[in-house]
Scaffold this active site. Sequence first.
Site, short mmCIF file in Angstrom:
data_model
loop_
_atom_site.label_atom_id
_atom_site.label_comp_id
_atom_site.label_asym_id
_atom_site.label_seq_id
_atom_site.Cartn_x
_atom_site.Cartn_y
_atom_site.Cartn_z
N CYS A 70 -17.79 -12.01 22.71
CA CYS A 70 -16.76 -11.39 21.87
C CYS A 70 -17.46 -10.77 20.66
O CYS A 70 -18.39 -11.34 20.10
CB CYS A 70 -15.75 -12.44 21.42
SG CYS A 70 -14.59 -11.86 20.17
N CYS A 90 -16.53 -12.59 14.71
CA CYS A 90 -17.05 -13.86 14.19
C CYS A 90 -18.54 -14.07 14.48
O CYS A 90 -18.98 -15.13 14.91
CB CYS A 90 -16.25 -15.03 14.75
SG CYS A 90 -14.48 -14.93 14.45
N GLN A 127 -2.21 -7.16 4.12
CA GLN A 127 -3.52 -7.79 4.23
C GLN A 127 -3.49 -8.91 5.26
O GLN A 127 -2.60 -9.76 5.25
CB GLN A 127 -3.96 -8.34 2.88
CG GLN A 127 -4.34 -7.29 1.85
CD GLN A 127 -5.71 -6.66 2.12
OE1 GLN A 127 -6.43 -7.07 3.03
NE2 GLN A 127 -6.04 -5.65 1.34
N TYR A 130 -2.87 4.82 -2.75
CA TYR A 130 -3.00 4.19 -1.43
C TYR A 130 -2.29 2.83 -1.48
O TYR A 130 -2.84 1.79 -1.13
CB TYR A 130 -4.47 4.03 -1.03
CG TYR A 130 -5.29 5.28 -1.23
CD1 TYR A 130 -5.35 6.27 -0.25
CD2 TYR A 130 -6.01 5.48 -2.42
CE1 TYR A 130 -6.09 7.43 -0.45
CE2 TYR A 130 -6.76 6.64 -2.62
CZ TYR A 130 -6.80 7.60 -1.63
OH TYR A 130 -7.54 8.74 -1.83
N GLU A 133 1.33 6.78 -1.05
CA GLU A 133 0.81 6.33 0.24
C GLU A 133 1.08 7.40 1.29
O GLU A 133 2.10 8.07 1.26
CB GLU A 133 1.46 5.00 0.65
CG GLU A 133 1.26 4.56 2.08
CD GLU A 133 -0.20 4.32 2.43
OE1 GLU A 133 -0.60 4.73 3.54
OE2 GLU A 133 -0.93 3.74 1.61
N ASP A 160 -6.93 1.63 -3.77
CA ASP A 160 -7.21 0.75 -2.62
C ASP A 160 -7.19 1.61 -1.36
O ASP A 160 -6.30 1.49 -0.52
CB ASP A 160 -6.17 -0.37 -2.54
CG ASP A 160 -6.54 -1.43 -1.50
OD1 ASP A 160 -7.63 -1.32 -0.89
OD2 ASP A 160 -5.73 -2.33 -1.27
N CYS A 179 -12.66 -1.95 1.04
CA CYS A 179 -13.14 -2.75 2.17
C CYS A 179 -14.47 -2.21 2.69
O CYS A 179 -14.98 -2.69 3.70
CB CYS A 179 -12.10 -2.78 3.29
SG CYS A 179 -11.68 -1.13 3.94
#
Length: 469
Positions: free
Chosen positions: A81, A84, A300, A329, A350, A399, A426
């Site tokens: 996968c 993680c 989020q 945003y 937005e 953001d 991010c």
Amino acid sequence: MSKKRIDLLLENVTIESVAAEGKALAHVDGMVVFVDFAVPGDIVDIQVYKKKKNYMEGFIKRIVKPSEHRLEPFCEHFGVCGGCRWQPLPYEMQLEAKRQQVEDQLVRIGHLEVPEIRPTLPSEKIQYYRNKLEFSASSKRWLLKDEDPASIPENDRMGLGFHVGKFFDKVLDIRECHLQPEPSNAIRLFVKQFCFENGLEFYNIRENHGFFRNMFVRTTEKGDVMLILCFAREDEAARKALLDAVSARFPQITSLYYVINEKLNDSIADQSPILYKGNEAIYEEMEGLRFKIGPKSFYQTNSRQAHRLYSVAREFAALHGNEVVYDLYTGTGTIAQFVSAEASKVIGIEYVPEAIEDARQNAEANGITNCTFFAGDMKDVLNEAFIARHGKPDVVILDPPRAGIHPDVAQVILKAAPQRMVYVSCNPASQARDLAILCRDYKITAVQPVDMFPHTMHVENVVALVRKN
């Protein structure tokens, strides 16, 4: 013409540190080597699969001696996968690697002047922290190395899980995912079994035929569950059979939707989810504020850590109660409403109209009257005429998506000359690029990485800026 295979094995290599994109780093004969799934301190044999002038990439062929830091992965799907990837890495080392990632992008690559970067804020949960997951269906799942295709029974050829990296049509069947709390796993396993037992064909991603194609599970901290089942064509009897069965088996599903998606990709952003049973939305709460989450709403994905992220943004905004704030945003207006009690007026902008409608409904439900929301492309909406009409911002909160802000938007902000800015990102790389523009007139006064996604290389970063005198 096939690519020439690189037959190079590097033996007894000591892994030195964590590097970019979740890889680890070592040096061999003065050349940098990037390795997947390695931990600093590991001594490994590395099979090289890419060799360039200044670096090589490879995978672990054999662990000669594991690092004292190496942990046993908790998930059976680790290594296949794509998610993680940092499971063998202790959480404290993950947090430091994310802080270092921010420093590399802002200082080493971006050449920005920044104060000492704060330690990464840890996530309260490091497993079962997500509130949304998408699972894709495939009539021909990804086969593991030790599997013989000829011996696989028919009921084990279907897959419902995650796409394998670099293969658009390959889906790894997931037995247990440690990212989202139950009933996420139970629902996915039930859907797969029901489809097999009742002849509901899984989608063939490469050839674009089949019936059941993907599903979304959304959960809240209070235990509400939204399930969205997506079909490639309408078959009313089959569709109803699956929807009724999953509804009966999981009465905790509070919102049950379906989508008939006849296009070639799985995205439902341009589709119209149809409510089959239950409530039209689920709700998340934060400091007494209630946020509506529909089937296409952005929220989020780490609910508890979102509160810490927004708290940092509010701290950096340093509001006194009389400021005009622009929340660019804004999504569904979460940050806008989160800071509204400490501002005179908040303007949210937005691109997604549905998100703005959610923002307006959220503000009304929360009794917030000083937030106004607008939908449209940022570079088209935010201009001098807009600012003249709605007031010059004292504080701007940004953001944006991973790509960052449009250069035109940066220029409009610079011309508006707010006293303070807060940039939430991010993607520290695009953030560094944008900050280089903004720092023409602004000084960075604080940098706070926040871990929203434990066991991954992704990091959210919040930067405070103050206008130069």
